[in-house]
Design an enzyme around this catalytic site. Structure first.
Site, PDB file in Angstrom:
ATOM      1  N   SER A  63       0.829  -1.100  -0.093  1.00 35.41           N
ATOM      2  CA  SER A  63       0.036   0.055  -0.011  1.00 35.41           C
ATOM      3  C   SER A  63       0.912   1.109   0.000  1.00 35.41           C
ATOM      4  CB  SER A  63      -1.043   0.043   1.154  1.00 35.41           C
ATOM      5  OG  SER A  63      -1.758  -1.146   1.220  1.00 35.41           O
ATOM      6  N   LYS A 139      -6.817   1.743  -3.450  1.00 32.63           N
ATOM      7  CA  LYS A 139      -6.467   1.339  -2.043  1.00 32.63           C
ATOM      8  C   LYS A 139      -6.363   2.489  -1.056  1.00 32.63           C
ATOM      9  CE  LYS A 139      -5.147  -1.621   1.020  1.00 32.63           C
ATOM     10  NZ  LYS A 139      -3.990  -2.176   1.249  1.00 32.63           N
ATOM     11  N   LYS A 208      -0.469   5.335   8.251  1.00 31.95           N
ATOM     12  CA  LYS A 208       0.352   5.761   7.027  1.00 31.95           C
ATOM     13  C   LYS A 208      -0.581   5.989   5.835  1.00 31.95           C
ATOM     14  CE  LYS A 208       1.647   2.431   4.835  1.00 31.95           C
ATOM     15  NZ  LYS A 208       1.111   1.428   3.606  1.00 31.95           N
TER      16      LYS A 208
END
Length: 263
Positions: A63, A139, A208
């Site tokens: 990711s 994503k 994150k």
């Protein structure tokens, strides 16, 4: 390196470096923590770029930010001729163990078609979202929903407990309704029980990902007030020593960590 031992026992060949691996295969899969790790494994000493050739196809399950993905893919192609698919996954540890991940992919249609039979050994669906970077954009959207939802689930469990309802009954009671989701079915019982092990989703990972969401929103001029609130709360939780903990630990933002509040 020890994680390779079981694979070697099963017949796999161990590569000493990413460069050695890239030189010996036509398909290379990556899954690392963040943009810096992706850059390092691709262009660092003995990285993929040192061994890649024009016949190599790289599929990245990490990711990462869309901008970093596009930059790394373009540089690798320019330096080696190797092609890139960004193919982040969703489904968590359970989805991986059950071979039921979903993959959102960005890249050439023919490259994605070529690698899909491999993906389907551990994923149940592969969707091409567009050109390079489109998988990571998707994503980011996925993680924004998961992160914000996890914070709302924590609020919900706390509210139920404080109002005198057994929060352990929330997941079965709401199953199949409009409020239901996989994160709800996983997180609500763990939050109600204060059961934070094993770690399935790390707080720092979602933090994150929220950062990637806010960065992308700034680039395209999209308002994300809920994402900003979620990022602030997630950061607060991480700064209180929970960065490496499971998302279920978010309940401690509202309730004690040891036992459910009887009131």
């Amino acid at each position: 390196a020890g994680k390779c031992d079981a694979l070697v026992t099963a017949g796999a060949r161990r590569a000493a470096t990413p460069a050695e691996l890239a030189a010996g295969v036509d398909l290379l899969l990556i899954c690392v923590a963040d943009d810096d790790a992706l850059e390092a494994v691709t262009f660092g000493p003995d990285g993929i770029a040192s061994g890649a050739t024009a016949g190599l196809l790289v599929a990245d399950h990490s990711s990462s930010s869309p901008a970093a993905t596009r930059r790394i893919a373009a540089r690798l192609a320019a330096e080696t001729g190797a092609r890139w698919i960004d193919a982040p996954v969703s489904g968590g540890v359970i989805g991986a163990e059950q071979g039921a991940l979903v993959i959102m992919a960005g890249g050439r249609a023919e490259d994605i078609s070529r690698v899909t039979p491999v993906f389907l050994h551990y994923a149940r669906r592969v969707t091409r979202m567009g050109d390079t970077g489109a998988g990571q954009v998707t994503k980011v959207c996925n993680q924004l929903i998961v992160a914000a939802n996890s914070l709302l689930i924590a609020e919900t469990v706390a509210l139920a407990e404080r109002a005198g309802v057994d929060a352990a009954l929330l997941a079965p009671a709401l199953a199949g309704g409009f409020a239901d989701s996989l994160p709800f079915q996983i997180l609500a019982p763990r939050m109600a029980e204060r059961r934070f092990e094993p770690v399935q989703w790390k707080v720092q990972t979602l933090l994150k990902d929220l950062g990637n969401a806010l960065g992308l929103a700034g680039q395209v001029g999209s308002a994300t007030p809920l994402a900003r609130t979620a990022e602030a709360l997630m950061r607060l939780h991480a700064e209180h020593g929970h960065a490496g903990d499971d998302l279920s630990s978010l309940i401690t933002l509202h309730m004690p960590a040891d036992t459910p509040d009887p009131a």
